[in-house]
Design a protein around this motif. Structure first.
Motif, PDB file in Angstrom:
ATOM      1  N   HIS A  41       1.420  -1.394   0.617  1.00  0.00           N
ATOM      2  CA  HIS A  41      -0.068   0.286   0.022  1.00  0.00           C
ATOM      3  C   HIS A  41       1.091   1.241  -0.143  1.00  0.00           C
ATOM      4  O   HIS A  41      -0.276   2.338  -0.065  1.00  0.00           O
ATOM      5  CB  HIS A  41      -1.111   0.133   1.297  1.00  0.00           C
ATOM      6  CG  HIS A  41      -2.468  -0.842   0.985  1.00  0.00           C
ATOM      7  ND1 HIS A  41      -3.310  -0.765  -0.281  1.00  0.00           N
ATOM      8  CD2 HIS A  41      -1.916  -2.223   1.710  1.00  0.00           C
ATOM      9  CE1 HIS A  41      -3.778  -2.035   0.166  1.00  0.00           C
ATOM     10  NE2 HIS A  41      -2.923  -2.330   1.054  1.00  0.00           N
ATOM     11  N   ILE A  42       1.972   0.617  -0.053  1.00  0.00           N
ATOM     12  CA  ILE A  42       3.233   2.168   0.498  1.00  0.00           C
ATOM     13  C   ILE A  42       2.975   3.407  -1.276  1.00  0.00           C
ATOM     14  O   ILE A  42       3.348   4.678  -1.503  1.00  0.00           O
ATOM     15  CB  ILE A  42       4.797   1.597   0.118  1.00  0.00           C
ATOM     16  CG1 ILE A  42       4.947   3.469   0.601  1.00  0.00           C
ATOM     17  CG2 ILE A  42       5.326   1.180  -1.289  1.00  0.00           C
ATOM     18  CD1 ILE A  42       6.730   3.291   1.789  1.00  0.00           C
ATOM     19  N   GLY A  43       2.607   2.353  -2.021  1.00  0.00           N
ATOM     20  CA  GLY A  43       2.243   2.959  -3.837  1.00  0.00           C
ATOM     21  C   GLY A  43       1.490   4.308  -3.601  1.00  0.00           C
ATOM     22  O   GLY A  43       1.261   5.121  -3.644  1.00  0.00           O
ATOM     23  N   ASP A  44       0.350   3.570  -2.843  1.00  0.00           N
ATOM     24  CA  ASP A  44      -0.832   4.366  -2.930  1.00  0.00           C
ATOM     25  C   ASP A  44      -0.636   5.726  -2.046  1.00  0.00           C
ATOM     26  O   ASP A  44      -1.344   6.578  -2.189  1.00  0.00           O
ATOM     27  CB  ASP A  44      -1.900   3.829  -1.924  1.00  0.00           C
ATOM     28  CG  ASP A  44      -2.721   2.879  -3.237  1.00  0.00           C
ATOM     29  OD1 ASP A  44      -3.345   3.799  -4.048  1.00  0.00           O
ATOM     30  OD2 ASP A  44      -3.833   2.152  -2.800  1.00  0.00           O
ATOM     31  N   GLY A  45       0.130   5.820  -0.487  1.00  0.00           N
ATOM     32  CA  GLY A  45       0.373   5.962  -0.204  1.00  0.00           C
ATOM     33  C   GLY A  45       1.508   7.497  -0.034  1.00  0.00           C
ATOM     34  O   GLY A  45       1.127   8.955  -0.417  1.00  0.00           O
ATOM     35  N   LEU A  46       2.133   6.621  -1.118  1.00  0.00           N
ATOM     36  CA  LEU A  46       3.283   7.788  -1.611  1.00  0.00           C
ATOM     37  C   LEU A  46       2.718   8.831  -2.865  1.00  0.00           C
ATOM     38  O   LEU A  46       2.306   9.860  -3.273  1.00  0.00           O
ATOM     39  CB  LEU A  46       4.911   7.734  -2.388  1.00  0.00           C
ATOM     40  CG  LEU A  46       5.201   6.556  -1.221  1.00  0.00           C
ATOM     41  CD1 LEU A  46       6.535   6.059  -1.590  1.00  0.00           C
ATOM     42  CD2 LEU A  46       5.903   7.716  -0.297  1.00  0.00           C
ATOM     43  N   SER A  47       1.766   8.033  -3.748  1.00  0.00           N
ATOM     44  CA  SER A  47       1.310   8.666  -4.958  1.00  0.00           C
ATOM     45  C   SER A  47       0.471  10.292  -5.216  1.00  0.00           C
ATOM     46  O   SER A  47       0.652  10.838  -5.218  1.00  0.00           O
ATOM     47  CB  SER A  47       0.509   7.799  -5.872  1.00  0.00           C
ATOM     48  OG  SER A  47      -0.443   6.999  -4.660  1.00  0.00           O
ATOM     49  N   HIS A  48      -0.080   9.486  -3.468  1.00  0.00           N
ATOM     50  CA  HIS A  48      -0.917  10.815  -2.728  1.00  0.00           C
ATOM     51  C   HIS A  48      -0.355  12.326  -2.229  1.00  0.00           C
ATOM     52  O   HIS A  48      -0.229  13.631  -2.438  1.00  0.00           O
ATOM     53  CB  HIS A  48      -2.381  10.718  -1.329  1.00  0.00           C
ATOM     54  CG  HIS A  48      -3.308   8.906  -1.509  1.00  0.00           C
ATOM     55  ND1 HIS A  48      -3.847   8.679  -1.311  1.00  0.00           N
ATOM     56  CD2 HIS A  48      -3.738   9.094  -3.367  1.00  0.00           C
ATOM     57  CE1 HIS A  48      -4.789   8.254  -2.103  1.00  0.00           C
ATOM     58  NE2 HIS A  48      -3.984   8.298  -3.110  1.00  0.00           N
TER      59      HIS A  48
END
Length: 276
Positions: A41-48
């Motif tokens: 889920h780190i991709g989601d967090g960093l993309s935001h």
């Protein structure tokens, strides 16, 4: 076929294919490590976070937002992966993620002078047609960053493999695990920033997760999974881009659809083989 060949003669379509191959390669290389380390889920967090930084670049009139999005995303990746936050579980990631998304949308609404605000937000979140509007400068920058990321991954793949499966053992052998975790954080932020033009902020995780999960159902060694993941990722991204050009559908959503179809196909094939 003639329609596709006609489109391929245009430079902006050629740019889109070059960046698509680069981004899908980079995302799939790190995707295996992130999935195995339970950082999917780190991709989601960093993309935001990247979306919030991009809105700042947009309202300040920067033609190339990477000079703001890359350092902001890298800083967030270092903080989240360092484990120094006192919040338990994924609360820290959720806090950074929703804060960046909310502040980014607020900044665009308050300071943006562009008439098509909803179109800009949609393009940033879902990719829309941004991959087909890349300048030569962005393509060259994406190419250089992708080559740098791939070379670093190939050079350090033994240590990344060790960190993925047993960080405690690697630390006990004397390696500076903090340095390598920092390097992984920088590589992840590079992938996020590169992928924003391809699939948008909300769909970046699909490029990281789907190829890795599909490859893990076919192979069981780190090397084989990594190679298979890169092949599947590039094939799905190219076929998704071709379909979106021919059908006029959103690029990011079409690529995610192709990744989803491949994953479901492999899962069904597994079920059929298990019953034989």
């Amino acid at each position: 076929m003639n329609t596709l060949l006609l489109y391929l003669s245009y430079p902006f379509v050629q740019y889109a294919f070059i960046v698509t191959i680069c981004v899908s390669l980079c995302a799939s290389l790190l995707g295996v490590t992130l999935v195995l380390k339970r950082y999917s889920h780190i991709g989601d967090g960093l993309s935001h976070v990247a979306f919030g930084a991009m809105t700042v670049a947009a309202v300040t009139g920067l033609t190339n937002d990477i000079w703001i999005t890359l350092p902001c995303t890298t800083l967030a990746a270092v903080i989240l992966l360092s484990g120094r936050t006192k919040m338990k579980g994924d609360a820290g990631m959720a806090l950074v993620s929703v804060s960046s998304l909310g502040m980014g949308y607020l900044i665009m609404n308050v300071f943006s002078k562009r008439a098509n605000l909803s179109g800009d937000v949609c393009a940033s979140l879902f990719g829309a047609t941004s991959i087909l509007t890349l300048s030569l400068e962005k393509v060259v920058l994406s190419l250089v960053l992708s080559v740098l990321l791939i070379l670093l991954f190939v050079y350090l793949h033994h240590r990344i493999f060790a960190l993925t499966f047993d960080e405690g053992f690697v630390k006990a052998t004397g390696f500076n695990t903090k340095l390598y975790n920092l390097l992984i954080a920088v590589l992840i932020s590079l992938v996020i920033v590169l992928a924003m033009n391809l699939v948008g902020s909300l769909l970046i995780s699909a490029l990281i997760i789907f190829p890795a999960l599909s490859a893990m159902r076919l192979y069981h060694s780190f090397k084989a999974v990594t190679i298979c993941s890169t092949v599947l990722s590039v094939l799905c991204s190219i076929s998704g881009l071709v379909l979106s050009i021919l059908l006029g559908s959103p690029v990011g959503s079409t690529i995610v659809l192709m990744d989803m179809i491949v994953f479901i196909g492999i899962w069904l094939w597994e079920k059929v083989e298990a019953k034989r």
